[in-house]
Design a protein around this motif. Structure first.
Motif, PDB file in Angstrom:
ATOM      1  N   LEU A 209       0.755  -1.332   0.132  1.00 53.72           N
ATOM      2  CA  LEU A 209       0.069   0.079   0.060  1.00 53.72           C
ATOM      3  C   LEU A 209       0.928   1.223  -0.053  1.00 53.72           C
ATOM      4  O   LEU A 209       0.601   2.271  -0.760  1.00 53.72           O
ATOM      5  N   ILE A 210       1.973   1.425   0.812  1.00 52.49           N
ATOM      6  CA  ILE A 210       2.736   2.427   0.778  1.00 52.49           C
ATOM      7  C   ILE A 210       3.456   2.572  -0.619  1.00 52.49           C
ATOM      8  O   ILE A 210       3.608   3.895  -1.242  1.00 52.49           O
ATOM      9  N   GLY A 211       3.879   1.588  -1.569  1.00 55.85           N
ATOM     10  CA  GLY A 211       4.008   1.786  -2.684  1.00 55.85           C
ATOM     11  C   GLY A 211       2.831   2.593  -3.391  1.00 55.85           C
ATOM     12  O   GLY A 211       3.343   3.479  -4.378  1.00 55.85           O
ATOM     13  N   GLN A 212       1.683   2.305  -3.461  1.00 59.14           N
ATOM     14  CA  GLN A 212       0.648   2.933  -4.205  1.00 59.14           C
ATOM     15  C   GLN A 212       0.416   4.317  -3.588  1.00 59.14           C
ATOM     16  O   GLN A 212       0.116   5.202  -4.300  1.00 59.14           O
ATOM     17  N   MET A 213       0.606   4.459  -2.270  1.00 52.61           N
ATOM     18  CA  MET A 213       0.635   5.935  -1.776  1.00 52.61           C
ATOM     19  C   MET A 213       1.575   6.843  -2.282  1.00 52.61           C
ATOM     20  O   MET A 213       1.576   7.976  -2.676  1.00 52.61           O
ATOM     21  N   GLU A 214       3.014   6.180  -2.483  1.00 47.31           N
ATOM     22  CA  GLU A 214       3.832   6.964  -3.082  1.00 47.31           C
ATOM     23  C   GLU A 214       3.631   7.297  -4.627  1.00 47.31           C
ATOM     24  O   GLU A 214       3.927   8.513  -4.902  1.00 47.31           O
ATOM     25  N   GLU A 215       3.084   6.572  -5.174  1.00 42.51           N
ATOM     26  CA  GLU A 215       2.797   6.895  -6.617  1.00 42.51           C
ATOM     27  C   GLU A 215       1.636   7.984  -6.715  1.00 42.51           C
ATOM     28  O   GLU A 215       1.672   9.118  -7.501  1.00 42.51           O
ATOM     29  N   LEU A 216       0.716   7.871  -5.706  1.00 43.74           N
ATOM     30  CA  LEU A 216      -0.328   8.973  -5.600  1.00 43.74           C
ATOM     31  C   LEU A 216       0.226  10.170  -5.135  1.00 43.74           C
ATOM     32  O   LEU A 216      -0.004  11.411  -5.461  1.00 43.74           O
ATOM     33  N   GLN A 217       1.333  10.128  -4.390  1.00 45.66           N
ATOM     34  CA  GLN A 217       1.892  11.294  -3.666  1.00 45.66           C
ATOM     35  C   GLN A 217       2.481  12.035  -4.913  1.00 45.66           C
ATOM     36  O   GLN A 217       2.646  13.375  -4.915  1.00 45.66           O
ATOM     37  N   GLN A 218       3.080  11.332  -5.732  1.00 47.37           N
ATOM     38  CA  GLN A 218       3.631  12.052  -6.985  1.00 47.37           C
ATOM     39  C   GLN A 218       2.764  12.701  -7.899  1.00 47.37           C
ATOM     40  O   GLN A 218       3.395  13.742  -8.571  1.00 47.37           O
ATOM     41  N   LYS A 219       1.279  12.261  -7.753  1.00 49.67           N
ATOM     42  CA  LYS A 219       0.484  12.920  -8.592  1.00 49.67           C
ATOM     43  C   LYS A 219      -0.300  14.308  -7.935  1.00 49.67           C
ATOM     44  O   LYS A 219      -0.769  15.110  -8.580  1.00 49.67           O
ATOM     45  N   LEU A 220       0.116  14.238  -6.517  1.00 58.70           N
ATOM     46  CA  LEU A 220      -0.278  15.544  -5.715  1.00 58.70           C
ATOM     47  C   LEU A 220       0.740  16.566  -5.841  1.00 58.70           C
ATOM     48  O   LEU A 220       1.619  16.449  -5.514  1.00 58.70           O
ATOM     49  N   GLU A 221       0.062  17.654  -6.332  1.00 59.52           N
ATOM     50  CA  GLU A 221       0.705  18.908  -6.577  1.00 59.52           C
ATOM     51  C   GLU A 221       1.565  19.328  -5.183  1.00 59.52           C
ATOM     52  O   GLU A 221       0.717  19.319  -3.984  1.00 59.52           O
ATOM     53  N   LYS A 222       2.731  19.658  -5.191  1.00 61.15           N
ATOM     54  CA  LYS A 222       3.526  20.109  -4.001  1.00 61.15           C
ATOM     55  C   LYS A 222       2.644  21.398  -3.171  1.00 61.15           C
ATOM     56  O   LYS A 222       2.867  21.716  -1.976  1.00 61.15           O
ATOM     57  N   SER A 223       2.303  22.202  -4.017  1.00 64.57           N
ATOM     58  CA  SER A 223       1.211  23.305  -3.473  1.00 64.57           C
ATOM     59  C   SER A 223      -0.123  23.045  -2.846  1.00 64.57           C
ATOM     60  O   SER A 223      -0.729  23.893  -2.235  1.00 64.57           O
ATOM     61  N   HIS A 224      -0.276  21.620  -2.837  1.00 63.88           N
ATOM     62  CA  HIS A 224      -1.522  21.167  -2.165  1.00 63.88           C
ATOM     63  C   HIS A 224      -1.191  21.575  -0.580  1.00 63.88           C
ATOM     64  O   HIS A 224      -0.161  20.976  -0.037  1.00 63.88           O
ATOM     65  N   PRO A 225      -2.298  22.036   0.304  1.00 61.84           N
ATOM     66  CA  PRO A 225      -1.967  22.380   1.745  1.00 61.84           C
ATOM     67  C   PRO A 225      -1.741  21.255   2.437  1.00 61.84           C
ATOM     68  O   PRO A 225      -1.088  21.241   3.588  1.00 61.84           O
ATOM     69  N   ASP A 226      -2.066  19.783   1.780  1.00 68.53           N
ATOM     70  CA  ASP A 226      -1.818  18.833   2.809  1.00 68.53           C
ATOM     71  C   ASP A 226      -0.719  17.889   2.011  1.00 68.53           C
ATOM     72  O   ASP A 226      -0.567  16.653   2.574  1.00 68.53           O
ATOM     73  N   TRP A 227       0.040  18.398   1.140  1.00 64.88           N
ATOM     74  CA  TRP A 227       1.231  17.556   0.691  1.00 64.88           C
ATOM     75  C   TRP A 227       2.215  16.960   1.704  1.00 64.88           C
ATOM     76  O   TRP A 227       2.509  15.956   1.795  1.00 64.88           O
ATOM     77  N   HIS A 228       2.735  17.675   2.362  1.00 64.10           N
ATOM     78  CA  HIS A 228       3.658  17.469   3.546  1.00 64.10           C
ATOM     79  C   HIS A 228       3.050  16.687   4.666  1.00 64.10           C
ATOM     80  O   HIS A 228       3.876  15.646   4.957  1.00 64.10           O
ATOM     81  N   LYS A 229       1.888  16.789   4.920  1.00 62.70           N
ATOM     82  CA  LYS A 229       1.295  15.973   5.952  1.00 62.70           C
ATOM     83  C   LYS A 229       1.196  14.410   5.505  1.00 62.70           C
ATOM     84  O   LYS A 229       1.456  13.593   6.220  1.00 62.70           O
ATOM     85  N   THR A 230       0.764  14.507   4.336  1.00 66.00           N
ATOM     86  CA  THR A 230       0.425  13.084   3.718  1.00 66.00           C
ATOM     87  C   THR A 230       1.584  12.370   3.452  1.00 66.00           C
ATOM     88  O   THR A 230       1.995  11.111   3.642  1.00 66.00           O
ATOM     89  N   ASP A 231       2.808  13.070   2.914  1.00 73.04           N
ATOM     90  CA  ASP A 231       3.972  12.537   2.668  1.00 73.04           C
ATOM     91  C   ASP A 231       4.803  12.149   3.985  1.00 73.04           C
ATOM     92  O   ASP A 231       5.491  11.053   3.904  1.00 73.04           O
ATOM     93  N   ARG A 232       4.492  13.000   4.985  1.00 72.19           N
ATOM     94  CA  ARG A 232       5.362  12.496   6.313  1.00 72.19           C
ATOM     95  C   ARG A 232       4.865  11.434   6.786  1.00 72.19           C
ATOM     96  O   ARG A 232       5.341  10.600   7.324  1.00 72.19           O
ATOM     97  N   PHE A 233       3.483  11.182   6.806  1.00 70.05           N
ATOM     98  CA  PHE A 233       2.478  10.092   7.356  1.00 70.05           C
ATOM     99  C   PHE A 233       3.045   8.744   6.607  1.00 70.05           C
ATOM    100  O   PHE A 233       3.380   7.864   7.251  1.00 70.05           O
ATOM    101  N   THR A 234       3.310   8.893   5.284  1.00 75.06           N
ATOM    102  CA  THR A 234       3.550   7.802   4.611  1.00 75.06           C
ATOM    103  C   THR A 234       4.872   7.310   4.931  1.00 75.06           C
ATOM    104  O   THR A 234       5.286   6.159   5.151  1.00 75.06           O
TER     105      THR A 234
END
Length: 200
Positions: free
Chosen positions: A68-93
């Motif tokens: 699942l972490i592999g999937q989350m990392e793929e999705l994280q690459q689709k999420l723009e770094k300007s998104h307000p929750d980008w850092h939060k989701t990246d740290r959690f993963t």
């Protein structure tokens, strides 16, 4: 699609069984993310997978969590770094990946993750705890070997005439190795955990 998101809004995210049941009932939908472009939808997919992965982690299903972490990392690459929750989701993963590797005793993999997370958030007690746990874990193998050698030396001294044949007192060597190893163990445990707690 809207029906699934409405159900997700009613989920008790503290109930691992409910999370697992919800995700598995809609797994085909959540696994179909390759064409996603809408940023809010991507974020919702990431958070849902993070909740599911966290629930699986607490069930001890570490291999599934890593998938699942592999999937989350793929999705994280689709999420723009300007998104307000980008850092939060990246740290959690990353934190969850570190937890899995630490629980699998792969401390050489978990330690760099916790070190980087702690650098970003020095006051985070969970990051510090698992960083220290991984540091201690790297030394535990060496200390365990040293303790076993110490015990083996003492038994060899008691059961053989090693000292008479070779002029080496294994009993003294064994006791010295045991004392040094246990003292190092205690010192590391205090320095990495008790001392660290006093700073929080």
């Amino acid at each position: 699609m809207n029906e699934i998101h409405e159900k997700a809004d009613q989920i008790n995210w503290d109930d691992y069984e409910e999370i697992i049941e919800f995700y598995q009932d809609h797994q085909e939908y959540f696994d179909n993310y390759s064409e996603l472009t809408d940023q809010d939808t991507i974020f919702r997919f990431i958070r849902t997978k993070q909740h599911y992965a966290n629930a699986l982690f607490h069930k001890g299903l570490h291999d599934k969590v890593l998938l699942l972490i592999g999937q989350m990392e793929e999705l994280q690459q689709k999420l723009e770094k300007s998104h307000p929750d980008w850092h939060k989701t990246d740290r959690f993963t990353h934190f969850l990946k570190g937890l899995v590797w630490a629980n699998q005793r792969k401390y050489r993999l978990s330690l760099p993750i916790f070190r980087e997370l702690l650098k970003e958030e020095p006051e985070n007690a969970d990051y510090r705890l698992w960083y220290n746990h991984s540091r201690f874990g790297k030394y535990k193998v060496i200390l365990n070997i040293a303790i076993l050698l110490g015990v083996a030396f003492i038994w060899l001294h008691m059961l053989t005439d090693f000292e008479e044949q070779y002029g080496i007192n294994l009993n003294v060597a064994g006791i010295a190795l045991l004392v040094a190893s246990l003292a190092t163990w205690g010192g590391l445990n205090y320095f990495l955990f008790n001392r660290g707690k006093s700073k929080k």
